[in-house]
Structures are given as C-alpha cells and as structure tokens.
Design an enzyme around this catalytic site. Structure first.
Site, PDB file in Angstrom:
ATOM      1  NE  ARG A   1      -4.294  -1.356   0.042  1.00  0.00           N
ATOM      2  CZ  ARG A   1      -4.413  -2.382  -0.803  1.00  0.00           C
ATOM      3  NH1 ARG A   1      -3.435  -2.670  -1.652  1.00  0.00           N
ATOM      4  NH2 ARG A   1      -5.509  -3.122  -0.815  1.00  0.00           N
TER       5      ARG A   1
ATOM      6  CD  GLU B   1      -3.228   3.464  -4.932  1.00  0.00           C
ATOM      7  OE1 GLU B   1      -2.018   3.187  -4.817  1.00  0.00           O
ATOM      8  OE2 GLU B   1      -4.106   2.607  -5.122  1.00  0.00           O
TER       9      GLU B   1
ATOM     10  CG  HIS C   1      -3.446  -0.572  -6.786  1.00  0.00           C
ATOM     11  ND1 HIS C   1      -3.643   0.056  -5.590  1.00  0.00           N
ATOM     12  CD2 HIS C   1      -3.567  -1.901  -6.521  1.00  0.00           C
ATOM     13  CE1 HIS C   1      -3.887  -0.839  -4.649  1.00  0.00           C
ATOM     14  NE2 HIS C   1      -3.843  -2.039  -5.195  1.00  0.00           N
TER      15      HIS C   1
HETATM   16  P1  NAI Z   1      -1.287 -11.582   4.202  1.00  0.00           P
HETATM   17  O1  NAI Z   1      -2.279 -11.211   5.249  1.00  0.00           O
HETATM   18  O2  NAI Z   1      -1.250 -12.993   3.711  1.00  0.00           O
HETATM   19  O3  NAI Z   1       0.203 -11.201   4.691  1.00  0.00           O
HETATM   20  C1  NAI Z   1       0.518 -10.015   5.351  1.00  0.00           C
HETATM   21  C2  NAI Z   1       1.659 -10.327   6.299  1.00  0.00           C
HETATM   22  O4  NAI Z   1       2.069  -9.096   6.885  1.00  0.00           O
HETATM   23  C3  NAI Z   1       1.265 -11.269   7.431  1.00  0.00           C
HETATM   24  O5  NAI Z   1       2.170 -12.359   7.496  1.00  0.00           O
HETATM   25  C4  NAI Z   1       1.333 -10.395   8.680  1.00  0.00           C
HETATM   26  O6  NAI Z   1       1.763 -11.106   9.850  1.00  0.00           O
HETATM   27  C5  NAI Z   1       2.370  -9.359   8.253  1.00  0.00           C
HETATM   28  N1  NAI Z   1       2.280  -8.116   9.027  1.00  0.00           N
HETATM   29  C6  NAI Z   1       1.189  -7.390   9.339  1.00  0.00           C
HETATM   30  N2  NAI Z   1       1.532  -6.292  10.036  1.00  0.00           N
HETATM   31  C7  NAI Z   1       2.881  -6.328  10.158  1.00  0.00           C
HETATM   32  C8  NAI Z   1       3.834  -5.468  10.762  1.00  0.00           C
HETATM   33  N3  NAI Z   1       3.455  -4.366  11.419  1.00  0.00           N
HETATM   34  N4  NAI Z   1       5.143  -5.804  10.686  1.00  0.00           N
HETATM   35  C9  NAI Z   1       5.522  -6.941  10.045  1.00  0.00           C
HETATM   36  N5  NAI Z   1       4.669  -7.793   9.463  1.00  0.00           N
HETATM   37  C10 NAI Z   1       3.365  -7.491   9.517  1.00  0.00           C
HETATM   38  O7  NAI Z   1      -1.545 -10.563   3.015  1.00  0.00           O
HETATM   39  P2  NAI Z   1      -1.123 -10.740   1.488  1.00  0.00           P
HETATM   40  O8  NAI Z   1      -2.206 -11.427   0.731  1.00  0.00           O
HETATM   41  O9  NAI Z   1       0.256 -11.281   1.419  1.00  0.00           O
HETATM   42  O10 NAI Z   1      -1.141  -9.205   0.998  1.00  0.00           O
HETATM   43  C11 NAI Z   1      -0.246  -8.254   1.555  1.00  0.00           C
HETATM   44  C12 NAI Z   1      -0.700  -6.861   1.150  1.00  0.00           C
HETATM   45  O11 NAI Z   1      -0.533  -6.702  -0.254  1.00  0.00           O
HETATM   46  C13 NAI Z   1      -2.207  -6.583   1.362  1.00  0.00           C
HETATM   47  O12 NAI Z   1      -2.465  -6.169   2.701  1.00  0.00           O
HETATM   48  C14 NAI Z   1      -2.485  -5.490   0.381  1.00  0.00           C
HETATM   49  O13 NAI Z   1      -2.306  -4.238   1.031  1.00  0.00           O
HETATM   50  C15 NAI Z   1      -1.410  -5.669  -0.690  1.00  0.00           C
HETATM   51  N6  NAI Z   1      -1.980  -6.074  -1.977  1.00  0.00           N
HETATM   52  C16 NAI Z   1      -1.677  -5.327  -3.086  1.00  0.00           C
HETATM   53  C17 NAI Z   1      -2.191  -5.661  -4.330  1.00  0.00           C
HETATM   54  C18 NAI Z   1      -1.836  -4.889  -5.567  1.00  0.00           C
HETATM   55  O14 NAI Z   1      -2.482  -5.076  -6.617  1.00  0.00           O
HETATM   56  N7  NAI Z   1      -0.829  -4.025  -5.534  1.00  0.00           N
HETATM   57  C19 NAI Z   1      -3.108  -6.791  -4.482  1.00  0.00           C
HETATM   58  C20 NAI Z   1      -3.314  -7.549  -3.263  1.00  0.00           C
HETATM   59  C21 NAI Z   1      -2.783  -7.173  -2.062  1.00  0.00           C
END
Ligand code: NAI
Length: 341
Positions: free
Chosen positions: A235, A264, A296
């Site tokens: 993000r 954005e 994005h």
């Molecule tokens: P996920 O929930 O599987 O993984 C997120 C990880 O971040 C988890 O392992 C969690 O423990 C860790 N985490 C959370 N807060 C933290 C912190 N303060 N310090 C360290 N680690 C922390 O999520 P996923 O599916 O891997 O997606 C990650 C992010 O990618 C989403 O939250 C979303 O914002 C972004 N995203 C972007 C897309 C794009 O098109 N650019 C599409 C899909 C997701």
C-alpha cells in the site's frame, strides 16, 4: 441478491458477468467510486461491492445503511479503506477476498525489479528511437544478491519463492514468522534493521496498519544499503513519498518500483492524459529515470480477476443464505488505520 458494484472497468464487468452465470445475482455496474457523495446510488441494492479506491468512511456507511444496504463485499484483499468500527456499529458485515492470486502480485514485484535493474523501460524507449547504444544500461546479476521481504504472508512467500529461484539469498521479516515455510523455501528471518542494512532489494508485502504507516521513512531509508532497490506493491502509505524523493535525489536509493502510491486515490485507474497532473510529489517521482510507477496493477491477471469475481459472489451467496461469512473482516481483528478511511 441485488449488488451495486462501484468503480468498475470493462475487465471487472467481463470477469463478474462470466462468474455470475453460476450465481444469478443482479449486478448493477457503476463507473464512479463509492464515496459519501455517491453512496446513495446504492439505494435499492442489498449489497455494495467495492474496490481499493472506494471510500467507506463512517458517513458513506451510514448513507448506505439508511439506503437499505446490508452487506459490504470488498473485491480486494486490503480493507484499509473501510471504517470497520462504523460498519460494526451499523451492523453491516464486511467481507473481502483474502486471496485471489498471490502469484499475480509477487510476479509483478519481481517484474519491477527486473525492469529497473536491466533498465528495460529505458531500453524500450531508446530502441524505438533507433538508439541502439548500451551506455547507461548496466545492471547486476540478481543471482547471489540479498532480497529483503517485509511481510511474509501469502504474497511475500510467493515472492520469496521466485527470488530463491533466481539464486538469491532471501531475508524475511514478519510480526508472525512462518518458520516452516521459511525452511521449505530456504530463507531466514531477521530483525527489520538487519533486513534494511543487508538487503540489495527490499520488497514490501505488509498491509497498511497504524504500525506500518510510513514504516519506510527518512530514518529507515538512511539505514538501507546505498543503491538499494525499493519495491512497493503493498500500500502506498507504507512509504513516506517525500522522504523517498529526498533519498532518490541523494542517490542513496538505487531504484524504486512502485505499484501503489499514498495519494493514488482519484489518480490511479483514471485516464488523466488530457489533464494537468496536480500532484507534485507524484510528478517529481515520475521524473526519475530509476523509478517505475505502475497504477496499482499488480493484481491484474486473468486468474486473479476470475478468482476475485468467484470469491466475491460466493461471499454474497453465503450472506444471502445465512451461512457463516468465512471471509468477514471485523473491527476487532485489526487495529484501525491511522490514515483517514
Ligand atoms: P497476508 O495477510 O497474507 O500477509 C501479510 C503479512 O504481513 C502477514 O504475514 C502479517 O503477519 C504481516 N504483518 C502485518 N503487520 C505487520 C507489521 N506491522 N510488521 C511486520 N509484518 C506485519 O496478506 P497478502 O495477501 O500477502 O497481501 C499483503 C498486502 O498486499 C495486502 O495487505 C495489500 O495491502 C497488498 N496487496 C496489493 C495488491 C496490488 O495489486 N498491488 C493486491 C493484493 C494485495
């Protein structure tokens, strides 16, 4: 169920129309984003379906609720654009698509690294001008380099796997480490300062929360290796963009690949090619030859669009039948974002 779907493009409509053949919901597609000003368009629908640029703050949610909406179905993984506390107060369940293709996002992150490193964006423009010179196009082997993955959830792990395939050393940081996955993939967990200090490429895959807002600020950037590549498909507000500009100007940051940008909203997903760009920070970022910005689009694969449509419609059907909402996000599950919802 009647669904008002906001901020839709041709590719959303195609994917949802194809998937809906097996569900039979009545979908109204709107081009406009959902905001407190457009929320009334949802009148007559029991469900709104939203994406990342829709703004579901308290006021928009109150308007939706008063208009008869009973379910908010996000067609995204991230939910930082929803005031979950207000939704809970109104008794509006919020469902999302937790996983649609971690590979789509991870592969885009790797694509940004490859393009920036081998300067493919510059080579493409050059050759089209019949400039076949290689001056200034020197890259480095990814093999043997150290990659820091911040956030080893679904997408971070997929990215780690790809980078291991290149023969990279991979370092991970996460609040909740996954040691079994780390062993299987072959990476090690380190502290965030160690990851910043040792990585040649840093790729961000954490959600936006109060703890991660501007986690890459001037102080963090200063601790990174000179020449580091910074990749953000998470993000936009994970990075303080102004601090990044200063670090790029100093030459401390070797390259930045950004699929997300903190301001954005209202820019990405729109064709503004006939307008004057009003965002000076984005305009400055676009001047650097070692910065690639995509709007994005990391999620944008056929597979991901199909999975998004199917899971969203499954979520809606489960609500309609009174079944458990397995993909519900609740206020108590997450801390509130420190940025306006
Ligand atoms: P996920 O929930 O599987 O993984 C997120 C990880 O971040 C988890 O392992 C969690 O423990 C860790 N985490 C959370 N807060 C933290 C912190 N303060 N310090 C360290 N680690 C922390 O999520 P996923 O599916 O891997 O997606 C990650 C992010 O990618 C989403 O939250 C979303 O914002 C972004 N995203 C972007 C897309 C794009 O098109 N650019 C599409 C899909 C997701």
């Amino acid at each position: 169920m009647k669904i008002a779907m906001f901020d839709t493009r041709a590719y959303d409509r195609a994917a949802f129309e194809a998937a809906n053949a097996s569900f039979g919901h009545a979908i109204t597609f709107f081009d406009v984003r959902l905001t407190e000003d457009t929320a009334l368009l949802a009148r007559g629908h029991e469900c709104v379906c939203c994406f990342v640029a829709d703004r579901l703050g308290a006021s928009a949610l109150e308007t939706l609720h008063a208009a008869g909406v009973r379910l908010v179905a996000l067609r995204s993984a991230g939910y930082n654009n929803v005031d979950l506390v207000a939704a809970a107060r109104l008794g509006l369940p919020v469902v999302r698509v937790p996983e649609y293709s971690p590979h789509a996002v991870a592969e885009h992150a790797v694509g940004l690294v490859l393009a920036l490193n081998r300067k493919i964006h510059r080579a493409y423009a050059r050759v089209r001008e019949w400039n076949f010179s290689l001056e200034g196009l020197v890259g480095f082997d990814l093999y043997g380099k150290t990659i820091g993955i911040v956030g080893t959830g679904r997408i971070g792990l997929a990215a780690a796997r790809v980078f291991r395939g290149f023969g990279c050393r991979v370092l991970g940081f996460d609040l909740h480490p996954a040691p079994d996955a780390a062993n299987a993939i072959g990476f090690e967990y380190v502290s965030l300062p160690t990851l910043f200090a040792e990585s040649d490429v840093i790729s961000l895959h954490v959600p936006l929360t109060p703890a991660t807002y501007h986690m890459i600020d001037a102080a963090a950037l200063a601790t990174m290796k000179p020449g580091v590549f910074l990749i953000n498909t998470g993000r936009g507000a994970l990075i303080d963009s102004s601090a990044l500009i200063q670090a790029l100007k100093r030459g401390h940051i070797g390259a930045a690949g950004l699929d997300v940008y903190e301001e954005e909203e209202g820019i990405f997903f729109e064709d503004l090619s006939n307008r004057v760009l009003q965002d000076d920070v984005l305009a400055r970022l676009l001047t650097f030859p070692n910065v690639i910005i995509t709007a994005h689009q990391a999620f944008l694969t056929r597979e991901a669009l199909g999975n998004i449509a199917t899971t969203t419609l499954e979520n809606v059907s489960a609500f309609e039948r009174g079944q458990p909402l397995v993909n519900q996000v609740r206020a108590e599950d997450v801390l509130r974002p420190s940025v306006p919802a």
